[in-house]
Design an enzyme around this catalytic site. Structure first.
Site, short mmCIF file in Angstrom:
data_model
loop_
_atom_site.label_atom_id
_atom_site.label_comp_id
_atom_site.label_asym_id
_atom_site.label_seq_id
_atom_site.Cartn_x
_atom_site.Cartn_y
_atom_site.Cartn_z
N ASN A 1 0.88 -1.17 0.00
CA ASN A 1 0.00 0.00 0.00
C ASN A 1 0.91 1.22 0.00
O ASN A 1 1.45 1.60 1.03
CB ASN A 1 -0.90 -0.02 1.25
CG ASN A 1 -1.71 1.26 1.38
OD1 ASN A 1 -1.79 2.06 0.45
ND2 ASN A 1 -2.32 1.45 2.55
N TRP A 2 1.07 1.80 -1.18
CA TRP A 2 2.01 2.93 -1.30
C TRP A 2 1.45 4.22 -0.72
O TRP A 2 2.16 5.21 -0.61
CB TRP A 2 2.38 3.14 -2.77
CG TRP A 2 3.39 2.15 -3.28
CD1 TRP A 2 3.99 1.15 -2.57
CD2 TRP A 2 3.92 2.08 -4.61
NE1 TRP A 2 4.87 0.47 -3.39
CE2 TRP A 2 4.84 1.01 -4.63
CE3 TRP A 2 3.70 2.82 -5.78
CZ2 TRP A 2 5.55 0.66 -5.78
CZ3 TRP A 2 4.40 2.47 -6.93
CH2 TRP A 2 5.32 1.41 -6.92
N LYS A 3 0.17 4.26 -0.42
CA LYS A 3 -0.47 5.49 0.08
C LYS A 3 -0.17 6.64 -0.89
O LYS A 3 -0.07 6.41 -2.09
CB LYS A 3 -0.01 5.78 1.51
CG LYS A 3 -0.11 4.53 2.39
CD LYS A 3 0.01 4.81 3.85
CE LYS A 3 -0.12 3.48 4.60
NZ LYS A 3 -0.23 3.67 6.03
N HIS B 1 -9.74 1.62 4.08
CA HIS B 1 -8.51 1.76 4.88
C HIS B 1 -8.75 2.73 6.02
O HIS B 1 -9.52 3.70 5.87
CB HIS B 1 -7.37 2.25 3.98
CG HIS B 1 -6.05 2.22 4.67
ND1 HIS B 1 -5.64 3.22 5.52
CD2 HIS B 1 -5.06 1.30 4.68
CE1 HIS B 1 -4.44 2.90 6.01
NE2 HIS B 1 -4.06 1.75 5.50
N GLU C 1 -7.12 5.12 7.15
CA GLU C 1 -6.86 6.54 6.84
C GLU C 1 -8.03 7.15 6.08
O GLU C 1 -8.34 8.33 6.23
CB GLU C 1 -5.53 6.67 6.07
CG GLU C 1 -4.34 6.46 7.00
CD GLU C 1 -3.12 5.83 6.35
OE1 GLU C 1 -2.99 5.88 5.11
OE2 GLU C 1 -2.29 5.28 7.10
N GLU D 1 -6.15 -4.50 10.20
CA GLU D 1 -5.10 -3.53 10.48
C GLU D 1 -5.44 -2.76 11.75
O GLU D 1 -6.23 -1.80 11.71
CB GLU D 1 -4.96 -2.54 9.31
CG GLU D 1 -4.61 -3.18 8.00
CD GLU D 1 -3.97 -2.18 7.04
OE1 GLU D 1 -2.86 -2.43 6.60
OE2 GLU D 1 -4.58 -1.13 6.77
N GLY E 1 2.04 2.38 10.64
CA GLY E 1 3.06 3.41 10.49
C GLY E 1 3.73 3.81 11.80
O GLY E 1 4.43 4.82 11.85
N SER F 1 2.76 -2.03 10.40
CA SER F 1 4.20 -2.21 10.66
C SER F 1 4.69 -3.63 10.35
O SER F 1 5.62 -4.11 10.98
CB SER F 1 4.55 -1.81 12.10
OG SER F 1 4.23 -0.44 12.31
P1 PGA Z 1 2.44 0.32 7.54
O1 PGA Z 1 1.02 0.61 6.85
O2 PGA Z 1 2.94 -1.00 7.00
O3 PGA Z 1 3.33 1.47 7.11
O4 PGA Z 1 2.22 0.27 9.01
C1 PGA Z 1 0.11 -0.42 6.60
C2 PGA Z 1 -1.15 0.13 5.98
O5 PGA Z 1 -1.55 1.26 6.32
O6 PGA Z 1 -1.79 -0.52 5.13
#
Ligand code: PGA
Length: 253
Positions: free
Chosen positions: A9-11, A95, A97, A169, A175, A215
């Site tokens: 997931n490159w965001k 997601h 976010e 998640e 993150g 993470s």
């Molecule tokens: P992360 O993000 O691996 O940087 O914790 C995972 C995600 O948000 O899908």
């Protein structure tokens, strides 16, 4: 046997040129690895070039969101049918976010997942509790309710189980460098599978891949996948470098 999944997931990272550069740095053997389902979920603007350059390899492309209508007066939105038209096969839905910053909720997640399945995009539906919810002891209740409402009225059968992915998640692990304890991640993911088994048949629930995200990295991916119910990772930070993405795949072979 459920095929393991490594989904990056490159965001909101990488321009189209940077995305192409990433793929060009992956080895032939990673690009063609058949034992792992590999997906790169990139910003919309990168997807057409990525899909072209990756066609004929074993790496699929995914979007990070979509809208549930095909077209119309929805300024700023991108539809699933548009994603399909440029060669995209997967889409992250709900997601944390998006839930936190852009108003996605279980009802909109439900509509998006329904549409994705209808048009043949593989939804990667995300669920997970916040730190406050975990500390209040409501993790199980939150996750079960996200699954039940997110999947309300949605049919998944034996034929479509492999084309439907869930990601657990925990929001506090995203993150932050704080991975959820492996046995706890597996416990919540087993709970998700039991919830799926109540809604669908056991066999169908047994074929749906459920990923862990938060993470996850090359150093812990093998341990996560050695559990009974974790089928792969949805990976943010550690999917941004070609060497790290490759190690995630190599470490679970
Ligand atoms: P992360 O993000 O691996 O940087 O914790 C995972 C995600 O948000 O899908």
């Amino acid at each position: 046997m459920r095929k393991p999944v490594i989904a990056g997931n490159w965001k909101m990272n990488k321009t189209p040129d940077e995305a192409v550069d990433f793929v060009e740095k992956l080895s032939f053997s990673i690009r063609n690895e058949k034992k792992v389902e590999m997906v790169i979920c990139a910003p919309f603007l990168c997807l057409e070039r990525l899909s072209n350059i990756l066609s004929g390899t074993n790496i699929a492309t995914g979007a990070q969101n979509m809208y549930w209508e095909n077209s119309g007066a929805f300024t700023g939105e991108i539809s699933g049918t548009m994603l399909k038209a440029i060669g995209c096969s997967h889409v992250i839905i709900g997601h944390s976010e998006r839930r936190q910053f852009f108003g996605d909720n279980d009802i909109s997640v439900n509509m998006k997942v329904k549409k994705a399945l209808e048009i043949g995009l593989v939804p990667i539906m995300c669920v997970g509790e916040t730190l406050a919810e975990r500390e209040a002891g409501s993790t199980d209740q939150i996750v079960v309710s996200q699954i039940e409402t997110g999947l309300s009225g949605i049919k998944v059968n034996q034929g479509s189980a492999e084309k439907f992915i869930i990601a657990y998640e925990p929001v506090w692990a995203i993150g932050t460098g704080k991975t959820c304890d492996t046995s706890e991640a597996n416990r919540v993911i087993s709970l998700i599978r039991n919830t799926l088994a109540r809604q669908y048949q056991n066999e169908v629930a047994g074929n749906i891949r459920i990923l862990y995200g938060g993470s996850a990295k090359p150093e812990n991916i093998r341990e996560l996948l050695a559990t009974s119910d974790i089928d792969g990772g949805l990976i943010g930070g550690a999917s941004l470098e070609p060497s790290s993405f490759s190690k995630l795949v190599e470490n679970i072979l």
